[in-house]
Design an enzyme around this catalytic site. Structure first.
Site, PDB file in Angstrom:
ATOM      1  N   SER A  26      18.073  -8.911  23.870  1.00  0.00           N
ATOM      2  CA  SER A  26      19.364  -9.105  24.531  1.00  0.00           C
ATOM      3  C   SER A  26      20.229  -9.974  23.629  1.00  0.00           C
ATOM      4  O   SER A  26      19.732 -10.567  22.656  1.00  0.00           O
ATOM      5  CB  SER A  26      19.152  -9.808  25.872  1.00  0.00           C
ATOM      6  OG  SER A  26      18.574 -11.078  25.626  1.00  0.00           O
ATOM      7  N   THR A  29      18.715 -13.369  23.217  1.00  0.00           N
ATOM      8  CA  THR A  29      17.473 -13.439  22.437  1.00  0.00           C
ATOM      9  C   THR A  29      17.737 -13.218  20.949  1.00  0.00           C
ATOM     10  O   THR A  29      17.171 -13.918  20.101  1.00  0.00           O
ATOM     11  CB  THR A  29      16.452 -12.409  22.968  1.00  0.00           C
ATOM     12  OG1 THR A  29      16.230 -12.682  24.351  1.00  0.00           O
ATOM     13  CG2 THR A  29      15.135 -12.495  22.231  1.00  0.00           C
ATOM     14  N   LYS A  97      16.288  -0.591  26.853  1.00  0.00           N
ATOM     15  CA  LYS A  97      15.888  -1.639  27.823  1.00  0.00           C
ATOM     16  C   LYS A  97      16.870  -1.561  28.986  1.00  0.00           C
ATOM     17  O   LYS A  97      18.093  -1.620  28.770  1.00  0.00           O
ATOM     18  CB  LYS A  97      15.978  -3.012  27.150  1.00  0.00           C
ATOM     19  CG  LYS A  97      15.589  -4.142  28.095  1.00  0.00           C
ATOM     20  CD  LYS A  97      16.581  -5.262  28.171  1.00  0.00           C
ATOM     21  CE  LYS A  97      16.541  -6.237  27.035  1.00  0.00           C
ATOM     22  NZ  LYS A  97      15.278  -6.941  26.962  1.00  0.00           N
ATOM     23  N   LYS A 136      12.602   0.850  29.269  1.00  0.00           N
ATOM     24  CA  LYS A 136      11.683  -0.285  29.370  1.00  0.00           C
ATOM     25  C   LYS A 136      12.182  -1.293  30.400  1.00  0.00           C
ATOM     26  O   LYS A 136      13.394  -1.527  30.507  1.00  0.00           O
ATOM     27  CB  LYS A 136      11.582  -0.967  27.999  1.00  0.00           C
ATOM     28  CG  LYS A 136      10.862  -2.310  28.038  1.00  0.00           C
ATOM     29  CD  LYS A 136      10.973  -3.065  26.740  1.00  0.00           C
ATOM     30  CE  LYS A 136      11.448  -4.473  27.030  1.00  0.00           C
ATOM     31  NZ  LYS A 136      11.364  -5.356  25.861  1.00  0.00           N
ATOM     32  N   GLU A 177       6.320  -2.731  31.745  1.00  0.00           N
ATOM     33  CA  GLU A 177       5.926  -3.903  30.958  1.00  0.00           C
ATOM     34  C   GLU A 177       5.689  -5.133  31.820  1.00  0.00           C
ATOM     35  O   GLU A 177       6.604  -5.913  32.076  1.00  0.00           O
ATOM     36  CB  GLU A 177       6.985  -4.213  29.880  1.00  0.00           C
ATOM     37  CG  GLU A 177       6.584  -5.417  29.021  1.00  0.00           C
ATOM     38  CD  GLU A 177       7.560  -5.743  27.896  1.00  0.00           C
ATOM     39  OE1 GLU A 177       8.583  -5.048  27.767  1.00  0.00           O
ATOM     40  OE2 GLU A 177       7.301  -6.697  27.155  1.00  0.00           O
ATOM     41  N   LYS A 219       3.047  -1.245  28.820  1.00  0.00           N
ATOM     42  CA  LYS A 219       3.273  -2.209  27.739  1.00  0.00           C
ATOM     43  C   LYS A 219       2.816  -3.579  28.206  1.00  0.00           C
ATOM     44  O   LYS A 219       3.577  -4.331  28.821  1.00  0.00           O
ATOM     45  CB  LYS A 219       4.753  -2.222  27.346  1.00  0.00           C
ATOM     46  CG  LYS A 219       5.090  -3.273  26.288  1.00  0.00           C
ATOM     47  CD  LYS A 219       6.425  -3.021  25.636  1.00  0.00           C
ATOM     48  CE  LYS A 219       6.773  -4.166  24.694  1.00  0.00           C
ATOM     49  NZ  LYS A 219       7.909  -3.859  23.830  1.00  0.00           N
ATOM     50  N   SER A 261       3.741  -8.014  21.279  1.00  0.00           N
ATOM     51  CA  SER A 261       3.081  -9.018  20.434  1.00  0.00           C
ATOM     52  C   SER A 261       3.145 -10.405  21.067  1.00  0.00           C
ATOM     53  O   SER A 261       2.239 -11.219  20.849  1.00  0.00           O
ATOM     54  CB  SER A 261       3.639  -9.020  19.009  1.00  0.00           C
ATOM     55  OG  SER A 261       5.011  -9.318  18.964  1.00  0.00           O
ATOM     56  N   GLY A 262       4.213 -10.699  21.807  1.00  0.00           N
ATOM     57  CA  GLY A 262       4.252 -11.894  22.650  1.00  0.00           C
ATOM     58  C   GLY A 262       4.089 -13.233  21.961  1.00  0.00           C
ATOM     59  O   GLY A 262       3.534 -14.148  22.546  1.00  0.00           O
ATOM     60  N   GLY A 263       4.543 -13.335  20.723  1.00  0.00           N
ATOM     61  CA  GLY A 263       4.470 -14.634  20.057  1.00  0.00           C
ATOM     62  C   GLY A 263       3.212 -14.853  19.235  1.00  0.00           C
ATOM     63  O   GLY A 263       3.002 -15.932  18.673  1.00  0.00           O
ATOM     64  N   GLY A 291       8.014  -6.451  18.904  1.00  0.00           N
ATOM     65  CA  GLY A 291       9.320  -6.944  18.507  1.00  0.00           C
ATOM     66  C   GLY A 291       9.131  -7.885  17.334  1.00  0.00           C
ATOM     67  O   GLY A 291       9.227  -7.505  16.167  1.00  0.00           O
TER      68      GLY A 291
HETATM   69  P1  13P Z   1       7.382  -9.087  21.234  1.00  0.00           P
HETATM   70  O1  13P Z   1       6.477  -8.108  20.506  1.00  0.00           O
HETATM   71  O2  13P Z   1       8.170  -9.960  20.313  1.00  0.00           O
HETATM   72  O3  13P Z   1       6.684  -9.783  22.342  1.00  0.00           O
HETATM   73  O4  13P Z   1       8.513  -8.188  21.912  1.00  0.00           O
HETATM   74  C1  13P Z   1       8.165  -7.047  22.577  1.00  0.00           C
HETATM   75  C2  13P Z   1       9.066  -6.862  23.714  1.00  0.00           C
HETATM   76  O5  13P Z   1       9.718  -5.847  23.828  1.00  0.00           O
HETATM   77  C3  13P Z   1       9.134  -7.918  24.740  1.00  0.00           C
HETATM   78  O6  13P Z   1       9.814  -7.448  25.861  1.00  0.00           O
END
Ligand code: 13P
Length: 342
Positions: A26, A29, A97, A136, A177, A219, A261-263, A291
């Site tokens: 977004s 972000t 999204k 998503k 997700e 996801k 990947s979530g950090g 991401g």
């Molecule tokens: P990350 O892989 O950076 O977590 O992002 C994926 C994503 O689309 C989060 O909503």
């Protein structure tokens, strides 16, 4: 009657050796990401950055689809081609999204519910016209002694299923997700329990709201020990516990699981995916929809300078290739060194 177009799109998104680029940050972000490299978040800089990613030569060897943000799906490449058209011309499926973010959940201190259902039917129709073939929606949950609450788990599951049903009605594949955030000091066992509860509720709601599972993708987070935990689980443990959790809660009719990947560091995200695929075959394709783990080295190489575009594209291509290898369990950390971009 089953919608075979949805089945085909879902299967194409998890084609062998390929995964999804999440480029749907977004405006808030992407500003955070640009702040880390000292680039101002103007509309033109955001467009130039997405142009860099989407025109990377050969990325389509490993990238099946790209998730866009509302602003991006309306923007054009340097040569004037709308981004969705550019991606489609390379055989990359455009996605969008559609949630409007995680907002505080009433009467539940520190928990969130994802908003965006109002007017969604009309928005989905427009996105499909703009070229999107999948969508998503992200819900988030925290872990501590009291969280996630049953209230938070079921409220988000209901909203995820309402979104997913509307997507299938609009001929878009819903990516569902539910992200159990892995910040904190929790153990991997706490993460397994929370992730299992969340998945159980999500599949109950998707079933009750009449979703055709074969036209959906999941996801999720991987099951990790908290990023701040003192004793963190190994790659093998993460792979085994994550698989155990998914075998219990994810129906075999779901064609693919595309992890966020979530950090995690980019190399951890690749190693974890690889370890799970090395233990295959599984009922579902296990792939990526990263991401940060696909973009971090590219952002760092670019730092907003046109003369760095090629280096940034090489960095992005390299990560896509490493994750492509992890899709079949063929990744090895040595490949990072051998193939480091010039
Ligand atoms: P990350 O892989 O950076 O977590 O992002 C994926 C994503 O689309 C989060 O909503």
């Amino acid at each position: 009657m089953p919608n075979t177009e949805l089945h085909e799109t879902a299967a194409a998104l998890v084609a062998e050796g390929k995964g999804i680029l999440a480029a749907d940050e977004s405006t808030g972000t992407i500003k955070k990401r640009f702040d880390t490299i000292g680039v101002e978040s103007t509309e033109e800089n955001r467009r130039a950055y997405r142009n860099l990613l989407f025109t990377t030569p050969g990325a389509e060897e490993y990238i099946s689809g790209v998730i866009l943000f509302d602003e991006t799906i309306r923007q054009k490449a340097d040569d004037g081609t709308p981004f969705p058209e550019l991606l489609a011309s390379k055989g990359v499926i455009p996605g969008i999204k559609v949630d409007e973010g995680a907002k505080p959940l009433a009467h539940a201190e520190g928990e969130t519910v994802t908003e965006g259902l109002d007017g969604l039917r009309q928005r989905l129709e427009e996105y499909r016209e703009l070229g999107a073939r999948f969508a998503k929606w992200r819900a988030t949950y925290s872990i501590d002694a009291e969280k996630p609450s049953e209230y938070c788990v079921w409220t988000n599951a209901h909203a995820l299923a309402r979104y997913a049903a509307l997507c299938q009605e609009a001929d878009l594949v819903p990516i569902v997700e539910p992200e159990v955030l892995q910040d904190g000091t929790h153990t991997i066992e706490q993460s397994r329990k929370a992730t299992g509860r969340v998945l159980q509720a999500v599949y109950r709601e998707l079933h009750d709201q009449r979703l055709d599972f074969r036209g959906t993708l999941l996801k999720p987070n991987m099951v990790l020990s908290g990023y701040e935990a003192s004793d963190r689980a190994s790659v093998d443990e993460v792979a085994e516990v994550t698989l155990e959790c998914f075998y219990k809660h994810v129906p075999a009719a779901v064609p693919g699981v595309v992890f966020l990947s979530g950090g995690q560091s980019d190399e951890d995200a690749t190693a974890h995916l690889n370890a799970m695929n090395a233990r295959g075959p599984h009922p579902w394709q296990l792939s990526f929809s990263y991401g940060r783990a696909l973009q971090a080295p590219a952002l760092k190489a670019w730092v907003g300078k046109p003369e760095n575009v090629e280096a940034a594209q090489r960095a992005y291509y390299h990560r896509a290739k490493m994750n492509g290898a992890a899709r079949t369990g063929m990744y090895a950390p040595e490949m990072e060194r051998e193939a480091v971009p010039a």
